[in-house]
Write an enzyme that holds these catalytic residues in place. Structure first.
Site, short mmCIF file in Angstrom:
data_model
loop_
_atom_site.label_atom_id
_atom_site.label_comp_id
_atom_site.label_asym_id
_atom_site.label_seq_id
_atom_site.Cartn_x
_atom_site.Cartn_y
_atom_site.Cartn_z
N LYS A 22 0.79 -1.52 -0.03
CA LYS A 22 -0.09 -0.12 -0.31
C LYS A 22 0.59 1.25 0.18
CE LYS A 22 -1.97 1.51 3.71
NZ LYS A 22 -1.56 3.32 4.21
N ASN A 23 2.13 1.00 0.91
CA ASN A 23 2.80 2.40 0.69
C ASN A 23 3.83 2.58 -0.25
OD1 ASN A 23 1.26 2.76 3.22
ND2 ASN A 23 3.04 2.37 4.60
N CYS A 116 -5.12 7.67 9.13
CA CYS A 116 -5.83 7.38 10.33
C CYS A 116 -5.15 8.01 11.50
CB CYS A 116 -4.92 6.10 10.78
SG CYS A 116 -5.26 4.46 10.03
N ARG A 121 -1.20 14.67 13.51
CA ARG A 121 0.11 14.67 11.94
C ARG A 121 0.14 15.55 11.01
NH1 ARG A 121 -1.83 8.34 9.47
NH2 ARG A 121 0.15 9.04 8.42
N ASP A 305 4.73 0.85 12.58
CA ASP A 305 2.91 -0.22 11.17
C ASP A 305 2.68 -1.19 11.80
OD1 ASP A 305 1.94 2.17 10.28
OD2 ASP A 305 2.67 1.85 8.69
N ARG A 397 -9.00 -0.84 4.05
CA ARG A 397 -8.35 0.18 3.36
C ARG A 397 -7.31 0.11 2.93
NH1 ARG A 397 -6.76 4.89 6.90
NH2 ARG A 397 -5.01 5.16 5.52
C1 UD1 Z 1 4.11 6.38 6.59
C2 UD1 Z 1 3.27 5.48 6.60
C3 UD1 Z 1 2.55 5.20 7.63
C4 UD1 Z 1 3.56 5.31 9.17
C5 UD1 Z 1 4.55 6.33 8.67
C6 UD1 Z 1 5.71 6.20 9.25
C7 UD1 Z 1 2.73 6.10 4.11
C8 UD1 Z 1 1.65 5.88 3.26
N1 UD1 Z 1 2.24 5.66 5.23
O1 UD1 Z 1 3.28 8.18 6.73
O2 UD1 Z 1 2.19 4.13 7.00
O3 UD1 Z 1 3.19 4.97 9.94
O4 UD1 Z 1 4.68 6.40 7.50
O5 UD1 Z 1 6.29 4.73 9.70
O6 UD1 Z 1 3.72 5.83 3.48
N2 UD1 Z 1 6.42 14.62 10.78
C9 UD1 Z 1 5.73 16.34 11.20
N3 UD1 Z 1 5.61 17.05 10.14
C10 UD1 Z 1 5.71 16.46 8.91
C11 UD1 Z 1 5.28 15.37 9.03
C12 UD1 Z 1 5.63 13.79 9.43
O7 UD1 Z 1 5.95 16.55 12.18
O8 UD1 Z 1 5.79 17.42 8.06
C13 UD1 Z 1 5.76 13.57 11.91
C14 UD1 Z 1 4.37 13.11 11.84
O9 UD1 Z 1 3.50 13.78 12.95
C15 UD1 Z 1 5.37 11.43 12.37
C16 UD1 Z 1 7.05 11.67 11.64
O10 UD1 Z 1 7.42 12.54 11.25
O11 UD1 Z 1 6.06 11.63 13.63
C17 UD1 Z 1 6.70 10.00 10.86
O12 UD1 Z 1 5.74 10.45 10.09
P1 UD1 Z 1 5.97 10.48 8.30
O13 UD1 Z 1 7.31 9.50 8.29
O14 UD1 Z 1 5.69 11.63 7.84
O15 UD1 Z 1 4.77 9.42 8.04
P2 UD1 Z 1 3.46 9.03 7.44
O16 UD1 Z 1 4.76 9.85 5.75
O17 UD1 Z 1 2.67 10.51 7.33
#
Ligand code: UD1
Length: 418
Positions: A22-23, A116, A121, A305, A397
């Protein structure tokens, strides 16, 4: 079907081909926009989130057609740069379309993404990176109005190795004049898969899998054919299910290197795990023991995850296991539901302590998020009764044929309607 019914106490035996990731497929679907041509995406899982991404592509003027597990996307007709709010709310990955649309059209308009509920986030890293590449972003109306007369390469330093921010920046940078360097990039296998896809389209992207990704933008891009990697979290789910229920399962077409933290934990818990280049076999007698603390961290650390899934597998283990959730603030929403089934779990901030119990009982529980929902099913496989898991739209999902796959392995499980 809106609920899953599980009768516990059956071992799992047999083999399974793991679905496409998915990711990986979601950022790849956003990236098809850059090609302006026809892309064939093989091993594309049938998921709600993929359907949401297809709806976004179609809204933007692209065409998509699925045949079996191959999705063909033609982005030549892209005619819009905006995404409606209801589509943005469907999933977190909708925000990755921002970098792709900007790279192709120089303008994009969308609201903040959904996804989720795991605590706050934010997308501040995404927006800061896009601004560094020359994008004007107006957030004053609660909608992101983005424009870039000309994107230009730049040095991006992510304060955390965010998966989504790394992907968004990679896509935008493909449309930027000059070189972009992403420092402290996320190193997840899905980033490598995205790089492989971009390279097949003709892009110059290097370094994925390390902390530094370098993109030379403005290359002429074209359509291509790509097979999505196996979903390491879906694989982790079946391994945790097999570990908890007992039996012997073999997962095929999966890269064991992507799962080493999970298989190490399950081995420590007492399972026998054997891996070859494309297969993982797990044998379990269903009697697990507690393991050393599990701390989630960015790849190659233990994946956030898989936290709920491993926790569910260890509910009846002998001894105690400590979990420390370091990525998301609110990723223990499955715990209250597991407690309804008789689990002994205490939470203090980012720490959860699981004390193994001798038995679990069936209950009516509700999925609160994708992986937490799957964890309830893993728990249900170990109870002495019937578990009904509601709100399974969260599970749909991210899992394709979840109930069918577990049933094929021998679980007493069905999807039903209330
Ligand atoms: C992706 C994955 C999700 C997984 C996560 C962490 C997808 C579709 N989803 O989510 O399944 O749980 O990586 O491995 O690939 N953060 C900020 N600011 C930002 C972006 C992130 O503070 O602009 C923080 C987030 O709140 C979190 C951390 O960084 O604490 C990691 O988030 P991130 O790696 O961005 O996760 P996702 O890409 O949303």
């Amino acid at each position: 079907m809106n609920q899953i019914q599980v009768e516990g106490g059956r071992p799992l035996n047999g083999d399974l081909v793991v679905q496409g990731a998915k990711n990986s497929v979601l950022p790849i679907l956003a990236a098809t926009i850059l090609s302006g041509g026809v892309c064939q995406i093989q091993h594309c899982p049938a998921l709600r989130d993929v359907d949401s991404a297809i709806r976004i592509l179609q809204y933007l003027g692209c065409r998509a057609h699925r045949e079996g597990d191959e999705l063909t996307v033609d982005t030549a007709g892209l005619s819009r740069c905006d995404i409606p709010e209801d589509m943005m709310r469907e999933m977190r990955s909708s925000v990755i379309f921002l970098g792709a649309i900007l790279a192709r059209l120089g303008r994009a308009e969308m609201s903040y993404p959904g996804g989720c509920e795991l605590g706050p986030r934010p997308i501040d890293f995404h927006l800061a990176a896009l601004r560094t590449l020359g994008t004007d972003i107006d957030e004053s109306t609660g909608v992101l109005r983005c424009s870039a007369a000309e994107l230009r390469g730049g040095e991006i330093l992510l304060s955390l190795p965010s998966v989504g921010a790394t992907e968004n920046t990679m896509l935008a940078a493909c449309g930027a004049e000059g070189t972009t360097v992403i420092h402290n990039a996320a190193r997840e296998p899905e980033i490598v898969d995205l790089q492989n896809f971009l390279q097949k389209m003709g892009a110059s992207v290097h370094g994925a899998g390390s902390s530094t990704v370098v993109i030379q933008g403005k290359r002429p891009l074209h359509g291509c054919c790509h097979r999505v990697i196996a979903d390491r979290i879906a694989a982790a789910t079946y391994l945790c299910a097999g570990a908890a229920a007992g039996g012997e399962i073999c997962l095929r077409q999966v890269d064991y290197r992507h799962l080493s933290t999970v298989t190490t934990a399950l081995s420590q818990a007492g399972c026998r795990v054997r891996s070859t280049s494309e297969e993982i076999t797990l044998q379990s007698d269903g009697h697990l023991r507690g393991i050393t603390p599990v701390r989630t961290s960015p790849y190659p650390g233990f994946p956030t995850d898989a936290q709920a899934l491993l926790m569910a597998a260890l509910l009846k283990s002998q001894g105690t296991t400590v979990f420390v959730e370091n990525i998301f603030e609110s990723r223990y929403r499955h715990v209250a539901e597991l407690q309804r089934m008789g689990a002994d779990i205490r939470i203090e901030g980012r720490v959860a302590v699981v004390c193994g119990v001798s038995s679990l009982h069936g209950a009516m529980v509700q999925a609160s998020d994708l992986r937490g929902g799957a964890a309830l099913v893993v728990a249900g496989l170990q109870t002495g009764g019937t578990t009904l898991v509601g709100h399974i739209q969260h599970i749909q999902r991210g899992y394709s044929d979840f109930v069918e796959n577990l049933a094929r392995l021998g679980a007493h499980i069905t999807a039903t309607n209330t």
